[in-house]
Design an enzyme around this catalytic site. Structure first.
Site, mmCIF file in Angstrom:
data_model
loop_
_atom_site.group_PDB
_atom_site.id
_atom_site.type_symbol
_atom_site.label_atom_id
_atom_site.label_comp_id
_atom_site.label_asym_id
_atom_site.label_seq_id
_atom_site.Cartn_x
_atom_site.Cartn_y
_atom_site.Cartn_z
ATOM 1 N N ASP A 26 -35.261 -4.619 -28.975
ATOM 2 C CA ASP A 26 -36.567 -4.234 -29.516
ATOM 3 C C ASP A 26 -36.412 -3.625 -30.907
ATOM 4 O O ASP A 26 -35.381 -3.015 -31.207
ATOM 5 C CB ASP A 26 -37.212 -3.222 -28.556
ATOM 6 C CG ASP A 26 -38.704 -3.081 -28.799
ATOM 7 O OD1 ASP A 26 -39.270 -3.890 -29.562
ATOM 8 O OD2 ASP A 26 -39.304 -2.152 -28.223
ATOM 9 N N ASN A 74 -45.118 -12.271 -24.720
ATOM 10 C CA ASN A 74 -44.995 -12.451 -26.176
ATOM 11 C C ASN A 74 -45.860 -13.590 -26.728
ATOM 12 O O ASN A 74 -46.074 -13.680 -27.936
ATOM 13 C CB ASN A 74 -43.526 -12.679 -26.581
ATOM 14 C CG ASN A 74 -42.680 -11.421 -26.533
ATOM 15 O OD1 ASN A 74 -41.470 -11.476 -26.357
ATOM 16 N ND2 ASN A 74 -43.306 -10.252 -26.696
ATOM 17 N N TRP A 75 -46.400 -14.445 -25.838
ATOM 18 C CA TRP A 75 -47.313 -15.498 -26.316
ATOM 19 C C TRP A 75 -48.561 -14.887 -26.933
ATOM 20 O O TRP A 75 -49.289 -15.553 -27.669
ATOM 21 C CB TRP A 75 -47.735 -16.413 -25.156
ATOM 22 C CG TRP A 75 -46.605 -17.175 -24.532
ATOM 23 C CD1 TRP A 75 -46.020 -16.902 -23.335
ATOM 24 C CD2 TRP A 75 -45.929 -18.326 -25.067
ATOM 25 N NE1 TRP A 75 -45.018 -17.817 -23.092
ATOM 26 C CE2 TRP A 75 -44.941 -18.702 -24.127
ATOM 27 C CE3 TRP A 75 -46.051 -19.071 -26.237
ATOM 28 C CZ2 TRP A 75 -44.091 -19.786 -24.318
ATOM 29 C CZ3 TRP A 75 -45.207 -20.152 -26.433
ATOM 30 C CH2 TRP A 75 -44.241 -20.501 -25.484
ATOM 31 N N GLU A 213 -28.026 1.399 -14.458
ATOM 32 C CA GLU A 213 -28.115 2.573 -15.319
ATOM 33 C C GLU A 213 -28.866 2.138 -16.576
ATOM 34 O O GLU A 213 -28.763 0.984 -17.005
ATOM 35 C CB GLU A 213 -26.709 3.043 -15.712
ATOM 36 C CG GLU A 213 -25.847 3.445 -14.539
ATOM 37 C CD GLU A 213 -26.335 4.715 -13.850
ATOM 38 O OE1 GLU A 213 -26.805 5.618 -14.548
ATOM 39 O OE2 GLU A 213 -26.250 4.788 -12.609
HETATM 40 C C1 FPP Z 1 -38.831 -7.350 -29.958
HETATM 41 O O1 FPP Z 1 -38.997 -6.700 -31.192
HETATM 42 C C2 FPP Z 1 -38.093 -8.579 -30.170
HETATM 43 C C3 FPP Z 1 -38.536 -9.816 -29.806
HETATM 44 C C4 FPP Z 1 -39.811 -10.068 -29.138
HETATM 45 C C5 FPP Z 1 -37.741 -11.006 -30.125
HETATM 46 C C6 FPP Z 1 -36.281 -10.885 -29.846
HETATM 47 C C7 FPP Z 1 -35.605 -11.927 -30.618
HETATM 48 C C8 FPP Z 1 -34.464 -11.772 -31.330
HETATM 49 C C9 FPP Z 1 -33.646 -10.562 -31.346
HETATM 50 C C10 FPP Z 1 -33.944 -12.812 -32.178
HETATM 51 C C11 FPP Z 1 -33.661 -14.107 -31.560
HETATM 52 C C12 FPP Z 1 -32.702 -14.122 -30.444
HETATM 53 C C13 FPP Z 1 -31.927 -15.168 -30.209
HETATM 54 C C14 FPP Z 1 -31.160 -15.279 -28.972
HETATM 55 C C15 FPP Z 1 -31.781 -16.247 -31.186
HETATM 56 P P1 FPP Z 1 -40.459 -6.449 -31.730
HETATM 57 O O2 FPP Z 1 -40.857 -7.633 -32.532
HETATM 58 O O3 FPP Z 1 -41.390 -6.158 -30.597
HETATM 59 O O4 FPP Z 1 -40.269 -5.220 -32.623
HETATM 60 P P2 FPP Z 1 -41.332 -4.058 -32.867
HETATM 61 O O5 FPP Z 1 -41.508 -3.340 -31.556
HETATM 62 O O6 FPP Z 1 -40.664 -3.202 -33.899
HETATM 63 O O7 FPP Z 1 -42.593 -4.683 -33.350
#
Ligand code: FPP
Length: 248
Positions: A26, A74-75, A213
């Protein structure tokens, strides 16, 4: 790409190490915003971090790493962000397949593939196949994954087996249900890490993390390093895990 038939190196044995670490990656969006850049810039930086953490696993004695890349929720993000993430997954797989195969990493995907586009599904299947002989590190990438959705899909398949007479309803117990989960070949996670300061599990590995954990850390995912990963794995070794029992 074909699987590599050569003998594979073994993961280091580290006493007290978590065998399976799961990560909620995150903070990409905030990391990008802090730099005045679009959110996708943060996701690209986050994708680059994945390799560093995968490569750190054998030295930490971590055999299984599961990462949350895209949730069933996330969609609801903007169309631009969703399309950008899907394109990033396609690029990541295309670019990383050879390196992952040659590094002895076995890749699996969990989540519902039905809503994903055909090109991405093909790349995912090909990557699973290309790395199917590996076992140094087992990397599981959760895409269109939600713990509740997984349990619902598992229950649906289980109910079909009961209806067709393949499964005796009296035999349905804590051992039976996990066989229908996406993670049926994986051990339960020992340690779940969430970056970016939020202390919640957001529908990740709900069944599997019953006795895990947890580490909630402030670092934003694109800043998470192999060093910090190592510190968290070492700290895990000092924890007392009782699984509900009392020491006698
Ligand atoms: C959450 O951060 C992250 C995601 C929803 C996407 C995770 C994807 C990656 C780390 C990159 C791709 C991974 C691979 C395997 C290629 P957020 O966008 O919710 O961050 P925020 O809370 O700061 O808005």
């Amino acid at each position: 790409m074909k699987p590599d038939p050569r003998p594979q190196p073994q993961c280091k044995v580290v006493p007290g190490a978590p065998r399976h670490v799961a990560i909620i990656m995150d903070g990409n969006g905030r990391w990008a915003t802090q730099r005045g850049r679009p959110r996708l810039f943060g996701h690209h930086a986050g994708a680059r971090r994945v390799r560093e953490i995968v490569e750190a696993c054998p030295d930490q004695g971590v055999e299984y790493l599961t990462i949350f890349a895209f949730s069933t929720e996330n969609w609801k993000r903007t169309q631009v962000e969703v399309a950008g993430l899907m394109s990033l997954f396609r690029r990541y797989i295309t670019k990383e397949t050879r390196a992952l195969r040659d590094a002895g990493v076995r890749v699996r995907f969990i989540g519902d593939r039905e809503r994903l586009d055909a090109k991405l599904i093909k790349l995912m299947n090909d990557l699973e196949e290309a790395t199917s002989h590996n076992g140094l590190v087992n990397l599981t990438i959760a895409i269109n994954y939600g713990g509740r959705d997984e349990v619902a899909r598992a229950t649906h398949r289980l109910a079909q087996d009961v209806a067709s007479g393949k499964l005796d309803p009296d035999k349905v117990d804590e051992e039976t249900l996990p066989k229908y989960l996406d993670t049926y070949v994986l051990p339960d996670p020992d340690l779940v890490i969430r970056t970016s300061g939020e202390a919640r599990i957001s529908n990740f590995l709900l069944w599997q993390s019953a006795y895990s954990e947890y580490e909630f850390i402030d670092t934003l995912w694109p800043d998470f390093t192999a060093e910090e990963f190592g510190r968290l794995c070492a700290a895990f070794g000092g924890r007392e895990r009782r699984f509900g029992a009392v020491e006698t």
